[in-house]
Scaffold this active site. Structure first.
Site, PDB file in Angstrom:
ATOM      1  CB  SER A  35      -0.942   0.008   1.208  1.00 59.80           C
ATOM      2  OG  SER A  35      -0.212  -0.076   2.423  1.00 59.80           O
ATOM      3  CG  ASP A  78     -20.247  -0.104   3.891  1.00 57.74           C
ATOM      4  OD1 ASP A  78     -20.494   0.587   2.877  1.00 57.74           O
ATOM      5  OD2 ASP A  78     -19.286  -0.893   3.963  1.00 57.74           O
ATOM      6  NE  ARG A  89      -5.617   2.137   2.697  1.00 53.52           N
ATOM      7  CZ  ARG A  89      -5.312   0.879   2.948  1.00 53.52           C
ATOM      8  NH1 ARG A  89      -5.270   0.449   4.200  1.00 53.52           N
ATOM      9  NH2 ARG A  89      -5.022   0.041   1.962  1.00 53.52           N
ATOM     10  CD  GLU A 132      -0.252   5.115   7.740  1.00 48.56           C
ATOM     11  OE1 GLU A 132       0.192   4.346   6.856  1.00 48.56           O
ATOM     12  OE2 GLU A 132      -1.209   4.811   8.464  1.00 48.56           O
ATOM     13  CG  HIS A 135      -0.901   1.008   7.920  1.00 49.31           C
ATOM     14  ND1 HIS A 135      -1.178   1.921   6.939  1.00 49.31           N
ATOM     15  CD2 HIS A 135      -1.749  -0.036   7.694  1.00 49.31           C
ATOM     16  CE1 HIS A 135      -2.137   1.467   6.155  1.00 49.31           C
ATOM     17  NE2 HIS A 135      -2.509   0.262   6.602  1.00 49.31           N
ATOM     18  CE1 TYR A 174       2.128  -4.552   6.816  1.00 48.60           C
ATOM     19  CE2 TYR A 174       4.235  -4.718   7.917  1.00 48.60           C
ATOM     20  CZ  TYR A 174       3.467  -4.245   6.879  1.00 48.60           C
ATOM     21  OH  TYR A 174       4.031  -3.472   5.902  1.00 48.60           O
TER      22      TYR A 174
END
Length: 383
Positions: A55, A152, A210, A239, A256, A260
């Site tokens: 990203s 949403d 995000r 970032e 972020h 991971y």
């Protein structure tokens, strides 16, 4: 830059150096060249056929024009860093890896709550963004018997759909929306001063989608003015050059890395290899799932809660993954002499191996039946 060669169809593949298992999934295709994703340039792609990114790389006309790249794969769930319209107009195939790290992010949410000593039982959840991550969190919460309200605008038929104001009024608010800057439902700064004022006193705000979905300046001012709710930020506006003043005021901060886990990263790499093979009509290697299964084949690691613990679930969750360690590393980096942007990327590049809950098991006899049922829902095997 590093380069490796393999027998294959003679393609040149340029890849972000942080993508795991490149040899296993792409080594049969030709030459692999690795670069830091943040600083990738057009000159490095001048003879490349395939580009693989995460990203941090903005893939657009200025990066690709005049290169022979015919496939771009992002081994991550988002696409806001990809100019997909330009690529499609110019005949470049592309793919992301939606959902690859959804489970990792959901586990991050529960471990963050454990680290903050917030018991989710009997608490109401608000989820902003109900795609792969938010949808999985919603499903897991339903199985746990937790109350959910969902915002949403793309999913108005979701049974838990509610206005944003109502969702922000829940006990635990989780932000998992993608970054969308145009169209009917932009999410840039969707959570600003007015929305932050709607969050309850003593609530928890977790942002793991995000960074720019939250107006970070407005959040900083809110926390400086009156720290009413607990705040967990895994993603940040600007970032990698994050606001260190804001970092000082949040309860947990991380660079972020919610998604991971090793499992999530490997799934992303595999999904992009499958998409590449479909796009360019290339055969898949026979061992396509071997890298994903490497850790699973080693068996489950046994863990036990602290003896006579008052909160055994908390103990077990934090043994599997403790986000306070990521928080400590980020704060240490902010206090150091290295520029924050470089330190942020270094922490991501050097991130220690993290396995998902499915790699662990417990036989703790101190666990009650309800604890065992909840841990099984979260993915921990209880013998």
């Amino acid at each position: 830059m590093s380069e490796s060669h393999a027998q294959g169809v003679g393609l040149k593949i340029v890849a972000d150096e942080n993508i795991p298992a490149l040899e296993q999934y792409f080594g049969d295709l030709g030459t692999l060249v690795r670069y830091p994703g943040r600083t990738l340039t057009r000159e490095q792609l001048i003879d490349a056929d395939i580009l693989l990114v995460r990203s941090v790389t903005r893939v657009n006309q200025s990066l690709l024009e005049g290169t022979p790249v015919r496939f771009v794969g992002s081994c991550t769930i988002g696409t806001d860093h990809l100019d997909t319209d330009w690529m499609e107009r110019n005949g470049i195939y592309w793919s992301a890896a939606p959902g690859c790290n959804a489970n990792s992010v959901v586990e991050y949410v529960f471990c963050a709550l454990a680290a903050l000593k917030v018991d989710w039982r009997g608490r109401s959840f608000g989820i902003v963004g109900c795609g792969n991550v938010g949808g999985l969190l919603q499903k897991r919460l339903h199985t746990l018997g937790a109350s959910c309200a969902i915002y949403d605008p793309w999913l108005p038929d979701n049974p838990d759909f509610a206005p944003l104001e109502q969702v922000l009024g829940q006990d635990i608010v989780c932000l998992h929306a993608p970054l969308v800057k145009s169209g009917p439902f932009p999410s840039l700064h969707m959570i600003g001063e007015e929305q932050l004022a709607q969050i309850r006193d003593d609530a928890v705000l977790i942002s793991a989608g995000r960074g720019a979905v939250v107006d970070n300046r407005a959040l900083l001012q809110e926390l400086q003015r009156e720290k009413r709710f607990k705040t967990v930020l895994d993603v940040w506006e600007g970032e990698p050059g994050i606001n260190t003043e804001l970092l000082e005021l949040v309860d947990l901060g991380s660079p972020h890395i919610a998604g991971y886990s090793l499992d999530g990263k490997l799934a992303g790499t595999r999904m992009i290899r499958e998409a590449l093979s479909n796009a360019l009509d290339l055969a898949l290697p026979e061992n396509i799932g071997d890298a994903d299964n490497t850790q699973a084949e080693a068996g489950r690691t046994p863990i036990e809660p602290v003896k006579e613990s008052a909160a055994p679930i908390v103990d077990l969750l934090l043994q599997m993954y403790d986000p306070r360690e990521d928080d400590a590393r980020l704060r240490e980096a902010a206090r150091g002499t290295e520029p924050m942007a470089k330190a942020f990327d270094r922490l991501r590049r050097e991130y220690p191996e993290r396995l998902e809950f499915s790699h662990y098991r417990t036989a703790a006899q101190t666990l009650g039946e309800k604890d065992r049922e909840e841990l099984a829902v979260l993915g921990l095997k209880c013998d």
